[in-house]
Design an enzyme around this catalytic site. Sequence first.
Site, PDB file in Angstrom:
ATOM      1  N   SER A 173     -14.340 -50.709  -1.137  1.00 27.96           N
ATOM      2  CA  SER A 173     -13.467 -51.522  -1.978  1.00 27.96           C
ATOM      3  C   SER A 173     -12.689 -52.581  -1.210  1.00 27.96           C
ATOM      4  O   SER A 173     -12.230 -53.558  -1.801  1.00 27.96           O
ATOM      5  CB  SER A 173     -12.486 -50.620  -2.724  1.00 27.96           C
ATOM      6  OG  SER A 173     -11.726 -49.836  -1.817  1.00 27.96           O
ATOM      7  N   ASP A 204       0.344 -50.682  -3.197  1.00 27.63           N
ATOM      8  CA  ASP A 204      -0.908 -50.181  -2.625  1.00 27.63           C
ATOM      9  C   ASP A 204      -0.942 -50.601  -1.156  1.00 27.63           C
ATOM     10  O   ASP A 204      -0.885 -51.788  -0.842  1.00 27.63           O
ATOM     11  CB  ASP A 204      -2.075 -50.791  -3.396  1.00 27.63           C
ATOM     12  CG  ASP A 204      -3.441 -50.274  -2.953  1.00 27.63           C
ATOM     13  OD1 ASP A 204      -3.554 -49.719  -1.852  1.00 27.63           O
ATOM     14  OD2 ASP A 204      -4.408 -50.462  -3.718  1.00 27.63           O
ATOM     15  N   HIS A 264      -5.504 -51.548  -0.215  1.00 23.97           N
ATOM     16  CA  HIS A 264      -6.403 -52.569  -0.744  1.00 23.97           C
ATOM     17  C   HIS A 264      -5.777 -53.958  -0.652  1.00 23.97           C
ATOM     18  O   HIS A 264      -4.702 -54.199  -1.209  1.00 23.97           O
ATOM     19  CB  HIS A 264      -6.759 -52.262  -2.203  1.00 23.97           C
ATOM     20  CG  HIS A 264      -7.524 -50.996  -2.352  1.00 23.97           C
ATOM     21  ND1 HIS A 264      -6.920 -49.800  -2.682  1.00 23.97           N
ATOM     22  CD2 HIS A 264      -8.843 -50.728  -2.174  1.00 23.97           C
ATOM     23  CE1 HIS A 264      -7.841 -48.845  -2.721  1.00 23.97           C
ATOM     24  NE2 HIS A 264      -9.012 -49.392  -2.413  1.00 23.97           N
TER      25      HIS A 264
END
Length: 370
Positions: A171, A339, A342
């Site tokens: 990701s 986060d 990411h």
Amino acid sequence: MGASLADPGSNGQRPYRFDFGDGPAEPSYIGVRAGDAYTPERRYGFNTPEHMANVAAGGTGVGSDAVRFLEFGTKSANTFNVDLEPGLYRVSVTLGNTARASVAAEGVYQVMNMTGNGATDAFEIPVTDGQLNLLVTEGKAGTAFTLSALEIKRISRHPVLSPTIWVGGDSTVASYYPLATSVQGGWGQLLPDHVNPHAFQVRNIATGGQIARGFRDGGQLETILQYSKEGDLFLLEMGINDTNPKNETTEAQFKEIMRDMVRQVAATGARPVLVTPQGRATDFNADGVHSSVNRWYRHATLAVAAEEGVPVVDLNVLASAYFTRIGPAATLALYMAGDTLHPNRAGAAELARLVADDLERQGIVPAAAR
């Protein structure tokens, strides 16, 4: 609807445009309903129309309706077929309403995990057997896989892909949609902005949540093995999800899977390059130094590179040096809100720059004008 396909111009450059669904076709598009079967006379249509359905879509123009693939999978015979002269084609895809879907053609993935209604993307594909066979297939189990429009344009009479940088990863590497304006980003998505376009095209085959075993065995590596050739590069970053206990991959197992992929790709003539994942935004010590050298099976990645004699872009260390320079607050601003793993689009752009700069430093790619 259902008109026969006119022959392309003598230079083969006039594109074919298809508008799918049971609404009226947009100007300059050929309308295709779910029940339109392929025939040699028409030269396009669905191989098994009984496994297709007309559906509405939330967009406008070609995006106002779509067809849904009721059977799917990279090896499925439920394809949309178009007769094409041999050559290299650029295929532009517009999906209908879908949460996450991939595009496959010629039995392998072409675009991974397009997200959002009306998502668009494009890819190059060589056609050697006189026909393109394409479908929209599973990106996320249980969601609809729909197609609103296709544009197919021949860009060369020679059915060979341009020199390509293939990118595999998770990701932090994957593409997010809309490609030009996504909030989240992966460095593979932003890499084309930092690579000389006259030297390479970039094909990002990374997907969120992926592990090395899944990339190798789930069809993504198959795409690269089918198309890669001498002069291509294969950038592979794995390890973040492999270290999650739920994926049951020891560091020794991870190392051998990575080695296997390196050897398989090298056998095609392409050049593998291993990349280590960057750390978390919060990997700062009390002195304000960012370091994550012991994360994500990094040592195994470095060992494979050394043992197999392939280059490595140690993005883990490169990113840490950059994060240390800009400080914790500016680093956190390069990640998604709430986060620490990411990157957002700005963060992905910086990571892509670091990767490209190191590839240039090592003489693996030519300098890009940027």
